[in-house]
Write an enzyme that holds these catalytic residues in place. Sequence first.
Site, PDB file in Angstrom:
ATOM      1  N   LYS A 133       0.836  -1.195   0.000  1.00 55.43           N
ATOM      2  CA  LYS A 133       0.000   0.000   0.000  1.00 55.43           C
ATOM      3  C   LYS A 133       0.868   1.240   0.000  1.00 55.43           C
ATOM      4  O   LYS A 133       1.974   1.159   0.534  1.00 55.43           O
ATOM      5  CB  LYS A 133      -0.975   0.030   1.167  1.00 55.43           C
ATOM      6  CG  LYS A 133      -0.434  -0.351   2.548  1.00 55.43           C
ATOM      7  CD  LYS A 133       0.696   0.375   3.189  1.00 55.43           C
ATOM      8  CE  LYS A 133       0.655   1.845   3.399  1.00 55.43           C
ATOM      9  NZ  LYS A 133       1.889   2.343   4.101  1.00 55.43           N
ATOM     10  N   TYR A 218      -4.674   4.141   6.097  1.00 56.47           N
ATOM     11  CA  TYR A 218      -5.288   3.231   7.072  1.00 56.47           C
ATOM     12  C   TYR A 218      -6.599   3.797   7.613  1.00 56.47           C
ATOM     13  O   TYR A 218      -7.498   3.039   7.976  1.00 56.47           O
ATOM     14  CB  TYR A 218      -4.326   2.939   8.230  1.00 56.47           C
ATOM     15  CG  TYR A 218      -3.213   2.006   7.820  1.00 56.47           C
ATOM     16  CD1 TYR A 218      -3.468   0.660   7.592  1.00 56.47           C
ATOM     17  CD2 TYR A 218      -1.921   2.465   7.634  1.00 56.47           C
ATOM     18  CE1 TYR A 218      -2.464  -0.207   7.193  1.00 56.47           C
ATOM     19  CE2 TYR A 218      -0.905   1.598   7.236  1.00 56.47           C
ATOM     20  CZ  TYR A 218      -1.187   0.268   7.014  1.00 56.47           C
ATOM     21  OH  TYR A 218      -0.199  -0.588   6.607  1.00 56.47           O
TER      22      TYR A 218
END
Length: 365
Positions: A133, A218
């Site tokens: 990510k 996140y």
Amino acid sequence: MDRRAVIKAGLGAAVGWAAGPLRGAGSSQPEKRKPLGLALVGLGRYATGQLAPALQETRLCKLAGIVTGTPEKARQWQARYSLPRENIYNYETFDEIAHNPGIDIVYVVLPNSMHAEYVIRAAKAKKHVICEKPMAVTVSQCQAMIDACRDHGVQLSIGYRLHFEPHTQEMMRLGQQKVYGAVKTITAQDGMAIGDPNQWRLKKALAGGGPLMDVGIYCVQAACYVTGEKPVAIESARLKEGTGPAFAEVEEELAWTMRFPGGAIAECLTSYSRRLNLLDVHAEHGRFTLQPAYSYRGIQGKTPKGPMTFPQVNQQALQMDDFADCLLTGRSTRVPGEMGLRDVRLLQAIYEAAASHKAVAIDWT
Ligand code: NAD
């Protein structure tokens, strides 16, 4: 049919490489499966400190190769992990991995703006891919990565380790199943002190942005997995530019608000100058919280019934074993490229809202 063709066709279960559902890393069940070979691309802190150790605990895949531009690291890793010489590549020789039957999965752990190139090269080599990510720095890169993997018949997954973490899975259940009624507000905060002002995370061309790209993602993830929805608008976003050489190219902090179709509002904050690690959810009839919420270890949760009592797990080992299980059984990953693209689209909309000082509506149709 050779082993790779079987994996590609998703017939692993039929030939006994996947004798049943994954029971978790470190299980004492008798080991019958031949683990899939995984090659790490980029041997930085995450690969060295988390992924390689986790690969010592996986049951369905194992560390079989490396791709590095540093000959000294190649020598150290080869000795430490007993890697065959032919499974060691550099960035120039990487494409030869296509001819290596011992490597089934390529895991791209490079700076963000390099993900697209290496995922596409791995797909062309007909290797299944895990990409860290954020998936890439633009939506068009994400789409090109998805297209390449589809065209070459390989699966693509994003390194969203928290989807395999039990406290996080409980937050998903409580929110999505409306156990305490509809979710009203979500507070998601993730931040850290960035340290070395010369690192790639502070270079826009390599990172794509600041803390939003790195740890703010996140918060985006959390709000989406608690609601089980995609936001329909970035209501507002405020960016703190920061001073000094560290923040010459990227923001120091960003605060933003997202609105979900079911009515939930997520208030999010990310920072490169202070530690933040919270996921706090208010639903109609109760509150549930994780703090810390995004760490590799030590996640703690609370619900109206008291503290959560789930075990601590090796998130990365479970994540990589689950992907191997997908390949062996022909199942789709729960963290696919499409989820990575959704998140990059949201990150870009957040930057757009911060730059324009206006709400940004998001049309998913
Ligand atoms: P790092 O700086 O420690 O490692 C980066 C690696 O890329 C190094 O081995 C470096 O040599 C190599 N590299 C190749 N070309 C480079 C270039 N032009 N500039 C800089 N480095 C180059 O970074 P990291 O913390 O390991 O992060 C790597 C990726 O993993 C990032 O995408 C990051 O977002 C992701 N990550 C994910 C998690 C997670 O929890 N899922 C945690 C940390 C990092």
